[in-house]
Design a protein around this motif. Structure first.
Motif, PDB file in Angstrom:
ATOM      1  N   VAL A 187       8.254   4.033   9.771  1.00  0.00           N
ATOM      2  CA  VAL A 187       6.771   4.549   9.308  1.00  0.00           C
ATOM      3  C   VAL A 187       5.686   5.392  10.504  1.00  0.00           C
ATOM      4  CG1 VAL A 187       6.910   2.770   7.329  1.00  0.00           C
ATOM      5  CG2 VAL A 187       5.927   2.032   9.651  1.00  0.00           C
ATOM      6  N   SER A 188       6.509   5.907  11.501  1.00  0.00           N
ATOM      7  CA  SER A 188       6.369   6.885  12.120  1.00  0.00           C
ATOM      8  C   SER A 188       6.978   7.615  13.362  1.00  0.00           C
ATOM      9  CB  SER A 188       4.635   5.697  12.767  1.00  0.00           C
ATOM     10  OG  SER A 188       5.453   5.562  13.772  1.00  0.00           O
ATOM     11  N   PRO A 189       6.451   8.177  13.711  1.00  0.00           N
ATOM     12  CA  PRO A 189       7.969   8.713  14.328  1.00  0.00           C
ATOM     13  C   PRO A 189       7.276   7.888  15.855  1.00  0.00           C
ATOM     14  CG  PRO A 189       6.343  10.578  13.410  1.00  0.00           C
ATOM     15  CD  PRO A 189       5.713   9.557  13.350  1.00  0.00           C
ATOM     16  N   HIS A 190       6.773   7.426  16.471  1.00  0.00           N
ATOM     17  CA  HIS A 190       6.742   6.585  17.988  1.00  0.00           C
ATOM     18  C   HIS A 190       7.930   6.426  17.198  1.00  0.00           C
ATOM     19  CE1 HIS A 190       5.492   6.217  21.672  1.00  0.00           C
ATOM     20  NE2 HIS A 190       5.340   4.870  21.352  1.00  0.00           N
ATOM     21  N   HIS A 191       7.452   4.940  16.543  1.00  0.00           N
ATOM     22  CA  HIS A 191       8.034   3.242  16.199  1.00  0.00           C
ATOM     23  C   HIS A 191       9.891   3.840  16.081  1.00  0.00           C
ATOM     24  CE1 HIS A 191       8.795  -0.634  15.525  1.00  0.00           C
ATOM     25  NE2 HIS A 191       8.880  -0.355  14.375  1.00  0.00           N
ATOM     26  N   ALA A 192       9.972   4.971  15.196  1.00  0.00           N
ATOM     27  CA  ALA A 192      11.072   5.628  15.261  1.00  0.00           C
ATOM     28  C   ALA A 192      11.852   5.270  16.632  1.00  0.00           C
ATOM     29  CB  ALA A 192      11.853   6.902  14.696  1.00  0.00           C
ATOM     30  N   TRP A 193      10.434   5.688  17.118  1.00  0.00           N
ATOM     31  CA  TRP A 193      11.614   5.806  18.410  1.00  0.00           C
ATOM     32  C   TRP A 193      11.762   4.644  19.623  1.00  0.00           C
ATOM     33  CZ3 TRP A 193       9.854   4.760  23.843  1.00  0.00           C
ATOM     34  CH2 TRP A 193      10.833   4.606  24.662  1.00  0.00           C
ATOM     35  N   GLU A 194      11.072   3.988  19.124  1.00  0.00           N
ATOM     36  CA  GLU A 194      10.597   2.170  19.796  1.00  0.00           C
ATOM     37  C   GLU A 194      11.689   1.950  19.541  1.00  0.00           C
ATOM     38  OE1 GLU A 194       5.866   1.718  20.387  1.00  0.00           O
ATOM     39  OE2 GLU A 194       6.906   1.293  18.213  1.00  0.00           O
ATOM     40  N   ALA A 195      11.960   1.891  17.916  1.00  0.00           N
ATOM     41  CA  ALA A 195      13.004   0.846  17.209  1.00  0.00           C
ATOM     42  C   ALA A 195      14.223   0.967  18.013  1.00  0.00           C
ATOM     43  CB  ALA A 195      12.821   0.952  15.695  1.00  0.00           C
ATOM     44  N   ARG A 196      14.381   2.432  18.417  1.00  0.00           N
ATOM     45  CA  ARG A 196      15.899   2.714  18.878  1.00  0.00           C
ATOM     46  C   ARG A 196      15.999   2.895  19.969  1.00  0.00           C
ATOM     47  NH1 ARG A 196      18.295   8.624  17.804  1.00  0.00           N
ATOM     48  NH2 ARG A 196      19.695   7.910  19.785  1.00  0.00           N
ATOM     49  N   HIS A 197      15.075   2.063  21.184  1.00  0.00           N
ATOM     50  CA  HIS A 197      15.184   2.770  21.959  1.00  0.00           C
ATOM     51  C   HIS A 197      14.385   1.085  23.564  1.00  0.00           C
ATOM     52  CE1 HIS A 197      16.458   6.465  22.745  1.00  0.00           C
ATOM     53  NE2 HIS A 197      15.901   6.502  21.989  1.00  0.00           N
ATOM     54  N   ILE A 203      11.962   1.028   6.440  1.00  0.00           N
ATOM     55  CA  ILE A 203      11.924  -0.228   7.005  1.00  0.00           C
ATOM     56  C   ILE A 203      10.928  -0.185   7.838  1.00  0.00           C
ATOM     57  CG2 ILE A 203      12.408  -1.810   9.252  1.00  0.00           C
ATOM     58  CD1 ILE A 203      15.554  -0.304   8.278  1.00  0.00           C
ATOM     59  N   HIS A 204       9.004  -0.876   7.643  1.00  0.00           N
ATOM     60  CA  HIS A 204       8.241  -0.945   7.413  1.00  0.00           C
ATOM     61  C   HIS A 204       7.329  -2.352   8.835  1.00  0.00           C
ATOM     62  CE1 HIS A 204       6.900   0.855   3.252  1.00  0.00           C
ATOM     63  NE2 HIS A 204       8.143   0.353   3.004  1.00  0.00           N
ATOM     64  N   LYS A 242      14.269   9.238  11.006  1.00  0.00           N
ATOM     65  CA  LYS A 242      13.710   9.101  10.828  1.00  0.00           C
ATOM     66  C   LYS A 242      12.434   8.261  10.949  1.00  0.00           C
ATOM     67  CE  LYS A 242      11.463  13.967   9.800  1.00  0.00           C
ATOM     68  NZ  LYS A 242      11.157  15.120   8.886  1.00  0.00           N
ATOM     69  N   GLY A 243      11.526   9.186  11.814  1.00  0.00           N
ATOM     70  CA  GLY A 243       9.851   8.504  11.360  1.00  0.00           C
ATOM     71  C   GLY A 243       9.140   8.934  10.729  1.00  0.00           C
ATOM     72  N   ILE A 244       8.407   8.988   9.463  1.00  0.00           N
ATOM     73  CA  ILE A 244       7.603   9.192   9.382  1.00  0.00           C
ATOM     74  C   ILE A 244       6.137   8.605   8.776  1.00  0.00           C
ATOM     75  CG2 ILE A 244       7.075  10.475   6.401  1.00  0.00           C
ATOM     76  CD1 ILE A 244       9.939  10.814   5.774  1.00  0.00           C
ATOM     77  N   LEU A 245       5.435   9.528   9.329  1.00  0.00           N
ATOM     78  CA  LEU A 245       3.985   8.549   8.983  1.00  0.00           C
ATOM     79  C   LEU A 245       3.453   8.408   7.565  1.00  0.00           C
ATOM     80  CD1 LEU A 245       1.402   8.077  11.555  1.00  0.00           C
ATOM     81  CD2 LEU A 245       0.191   9.767  11.253  1.00  0.00           C
ATOM     82  N   ASN A 246       2.595   7.063   7.902  1.00  0.00           N
ATOM     83  CA  ASN A 246       2.625   6.216   6.209  1.00  0.00           C
ATOM     84  C   ASN A 246       1.105   7.334   6.115  1.00  0.00           C
ATOM     85  OD1 ASN A 246       4.641   4.184   5.423  1.00  0.00           O
ATOM     86  ND2 ASN A 246       2.979   2.759   6.389  1.00  0.00           N
ATOM     87  N   GLY A 247       0.763   7.750   4.544  1.00  0.00           N
ATOM     88  CA  GLY A 247      -0.037   8.118   4.682  1.00  0.00           C
ATOM     89  C   GLY A 247      -1.504   7.216   3.937  1.00  0.00           C
ATOM     90  N   LEU A 248      -2.091   7.554   3.108  1.00  0.00           N
ATOM     91  CA  LEU A 248      -3.607   6.386   2.697  1.00  0.00           C
ATOM     92  C   LEU A 248      -3.533   6.885   1.353  1.00  0.00           C
ATOM     93  CD1 LEU A 248      -5.181   3.975   4.575  1.00  0.00           C
ATOM     94  CD2 LEU A 248      -6.688   4.776   4.609  1.00  0.00           C
ATOM     95  N   ASP A 249      -4.418   5.776   0.507  1.00  0.00           N
ATOM     96  CA  ASP A 249      -4.207   6.505  -0.988  1.00  0.00           C
ATOM     97  C   ASP A 249      -5.965   6.771  -0.711  1.00  0.00           C
ATOM     98  OD1 ASP A 249      -3.008   6.414  -4.428  1.00  0.00           O
ATOM     99  OD2 ASP A 249      -5.047   6.694  -3.649  1.00  0.00           O
ATOM    100  N   ASP A 284       1.000  -0.818   0.467  1.00  0.00           N
ATOM    101  CA  ASP A 284      -0.264   0.520  -0.043  1.00  0.00           C
ATOM    102  C   ASP A 284       0.101   1.020  -0.162  1.00  0.00           C
ATOM    103  OD1 ASP A 284      -2.074  -1.612   0.452  1.00  0.00           O
ATOM    104  OD2 ASP A 284      -3.196  -1.251   1.858  1.00  0.00           O
ATOM    105  N   VAL A 285       2.132   0.909   0.883  1.00  0.00           N
ATOM    106  CA  VAL A 285       2.997   2.484   0.740  1.00  0.00           C
ATOM    107  C   VAL A 285       3.667   2.485  -0.695  1.00  0.00           C
ATOM    108  CG1 VAL A 285       5.085   3.230   2.074  1.00  0.00           C
ATOM    109  CG2 VAL A 285       3.179   2.164   3.250  1.00  0.00           C
ATOM    110  N   VAL A 286       4.455   1.551  -1.459  1.00  0.00           N
ATOM    111  CA  VAL A 286       4.734   2.082  -2.340  1.00  0.00           C
ATOM    112  C   VAL A 286       3.410   2.231  -3.485  1.00  0.00           C
ATOM    113  CG1 VAL A 286       5.967   1.003  -4.342  1.00  0.00           C
ATOM    114  CG2 VAL A 286       6.438   0.172  -2.168  1.00  0.00           C
ATOM    115  N   TYR A 287       2.747   1.528  -3.542  1.00  0.00           N
ATOM    116  CA  TYR A 287       1.181   2.165  -4.401  1.00  0.00           C
ATOM    117  C   TYR A 287       1.612   3.584  -4.340  1.00  0.00           C
ATOM    118  CZ  TYR A 287      -2.911   2.619  -6.527  1.00  0.00           C
ATOM    119  OH  TYR A 287      -4.145   2.899  -7.110  1.00  0.00           O
TER     120      TYR A 287
END
Ligand code: ADP
Length: 489
Positions: free
Chosen positions: A220-230, A164-165, A249-256, A21-24
């Motif tokens: 794919v989200s700011p909060h997960h960027a933190w979780e992945a590091r810590h 990284i998804h 950096k964490g960037i929130l996914n969008g939706l088409d 979905d993200v690639v699309y």
């Protein structure tokens, strides 16, 4: 700008989960803004060829150096809802992509490493010189490594962004892959600051390689960027991300918002939007008819998604029984590559076969997924970890109230109706903290109570959810900033 996405999935031709979905979605929005965007994918035998227009051979004999020899590939071109896609089709005894499924084979790292290399060869041979190569997950994380170590001369100005998804799957394998891909030199690559897996020192880790070599890394989200590091949700990547923190950096996914649009969705029988939310009732009826549920004055609680331990399987099960015991119906659409989990849900399905308030559909069904989002009242997403999560975003778009665990992207996108610090008119669902029965019940019970006890307030919450803009608008802006930044490095 000229951007090429190199990915193992793209909705709707080859979709396993959110990656597709993200690639699309992201490529669609980039192209709408006038950028030249191309997507390179494997040509799987099992992909949805019926969703590709103008499918034809684009390049006849692409010889990809591999394992001391070379494998001949045909490259196909096809148009996927306006997106320009190239499909790599290798002709070799390994039958890399002719296996009936997308993933799940012992040599998955080899298959995807070959694809990564073939994608770069394709660029070199066709003279395509995009400014940015955007790769996704461990499957194409070798692209930045190859680009830097082998393709400097041919592609000196190309920069790589890795998204990284899911940190759980990292592509860990042995050094044979280095030889096959033409990288060789295990003593050089098996170093802590290169591809060496941090836990198994004789193994290489493709995701780690991507993190080290890419010009920029996102999740794919700011909060997960933190979780992945810590936290343990980085599955061992915390240190590598710490070292590379300036380019992470964490960037929130969008939706088409064209693909997922209840006003135009060709998969659902009755179209609606915020101004005609009442029409959603007709979709509920259609959903009941399709899944042989009885008509009743009860809300439908739904789960759509992979049945993976990541998704909180025990809480999905508990949500099902809790809903049935509390004046609600339950529908589930999902499948698992793990036999044990699949079997478990097959048994559950048999056990509940005669229950007119419940339906379990084990499998992948894009069409039914849309009808569920349109027809259900409440969607549960009780994940153990969730890098972004798209099902809650789709639910919000379709006026289906999400009940989610406060983790990863779920925490960034769903705000509890009763307890969120957000302004009251921005709250859009129900959230719980702990991954246990009491946690789920604390949120699901409030959703069910509101549906039964105060329909006007429930409707208000649905409308508030639909008002959120989770389109690709804002995330695309952020990716473009990253592309611009790495281009000038
Ligand atoms: P993940 O990428 O971890 O699987 P996401 O929430 O990011 O989870 O994305 C899931 C996507 O896959 C959504 O578009 C969802 O509708 C879709 N999906 C998952 N399972 C199924 C299924 N069994 N049938 C149809 N669509 C599914």
């Amino acid at each position: 700008m000229h951007i090429v996405h190199i990915a193992s999935e793209c909705t709707p031709v080859a979709k396993v989960g959110g990656l597709g979905d993200v690639v699309y979605g992201l490529t669609g929005e980039l192209a709408r803004r006038g950028h030249t965007v191309e997507i390179i994918l494997p040509r799987y035998d099992c992909m949805r060829h019926d969703r590709i227009a103008n499918f034809h051979v684009a390049y006849q004999d692409l010889w990809v150096p591999w394992n001391g020899g070379a494998i001949r590939c045909t490259v196909w071109y096809g148009d996927v809802d306006g997106r320009q896609c190239f499909f790599i089709d290798p002709h070799s005894d390994e039958h890399f992509f002719d296996r009936g499924s997308y993933y799940g084979y012992w040599d998955d790292p080899m298959r995807m490493a070959f694809f990564s290399k073939a994608a770069l060869e394709f660029l070199v041979k066709t003279g395509k010189r995009p400014e940015v190569l955007h790769c996704h997950d461990w499957q194409t994380a070798l692209v930045p490594v190859l680009l830097y170590e082998l393709y400097q001369e041919a592609l000196p100005h190309q920069r790589a962004c890795l998204t990284i998804h899911n940190f759980k799957h990292q592509g860990t394998t042995d050094i044979h892959l280095l030889h096959a891909a033409g990288l060789g030199r295990p003593e050089y690559f098996l170093r802590a600051d290169k591809l060496r897996d941090d836990h198994s020192h004789h193994a290489i880790n493709l995701m780690k390689g991507g993190i080290v070599y890419a010009n920029f890394v996102t999740t794919v989200s700011p909060h997960h960027a933190w979780e992945a590091r810590h936290t343990e949700m980085g599955f061992g990547m915390g240190h590598a991300l710490y070292v590379q923190q300036d380019k992470f950096k964490g960037i929130l996914n969008g939706l088409d918002y064209d693909y997922w649009n209840p006003r135009t969705d060709s998969h659902i029988p009755h179209h609606y939007d915020r101004d005609s939310l009442k029409t959603k009732d007709k979709n509920r009826k259609a959903l009941r008819q399709r899944l042989w549920l009885r008509e009743a004055k009860k809300p439908i609680v739904a789960y759509v998604g992979r049945l993976d331990s990541q998704k909180g399987v025990h809480l999905i099960r508990h949500g099902l029984f809790y809903a049935l015991a509390n004046e609600a119906q339950f529908v589930l659409l999902g499948s698992s590559p793990e036999m044990g989990i699949n079997d478990y849900f097959w048994h559950l399905k048999q056990e509940l076969n005669d229950n007119p308030d419940c339906h379990l559909e084990i499998g992948f069904d894009e069409d039914l997924a849309h009808l569920i989002y349109a027809g259900a009242d409440i969607a549960i997403v009780p994940s153990n970890f969730e890098p972004c999560g798209l099902t809650q975003l789709i639910s919000l778009r379709y006026g289906t109230v999400p009940v989610v665990r406060a983790v990863g992207g779920l925490q960034d996108t769903v705000f509890d109706r009763d307890h969120s610090p957000k302004e009251v008119e921005k709250r859009n669902g129900f959230v719980f903290e702990h991954s246990d029965h009491a946690g789920l019940e604390s949120a699901l019970s409030r959703a069910l109570r509101l549906w039964h006890g105060d329909p006007a307030a429930f409707r208000e919450l649905q409308l508030q959810g639909m008002a959120w803009d989770y389109s690709w608008n804002r995330p695309t802006e952020e990716y473009l900033q990253i592309y611009a930044f790495i281009r000038h490095q």
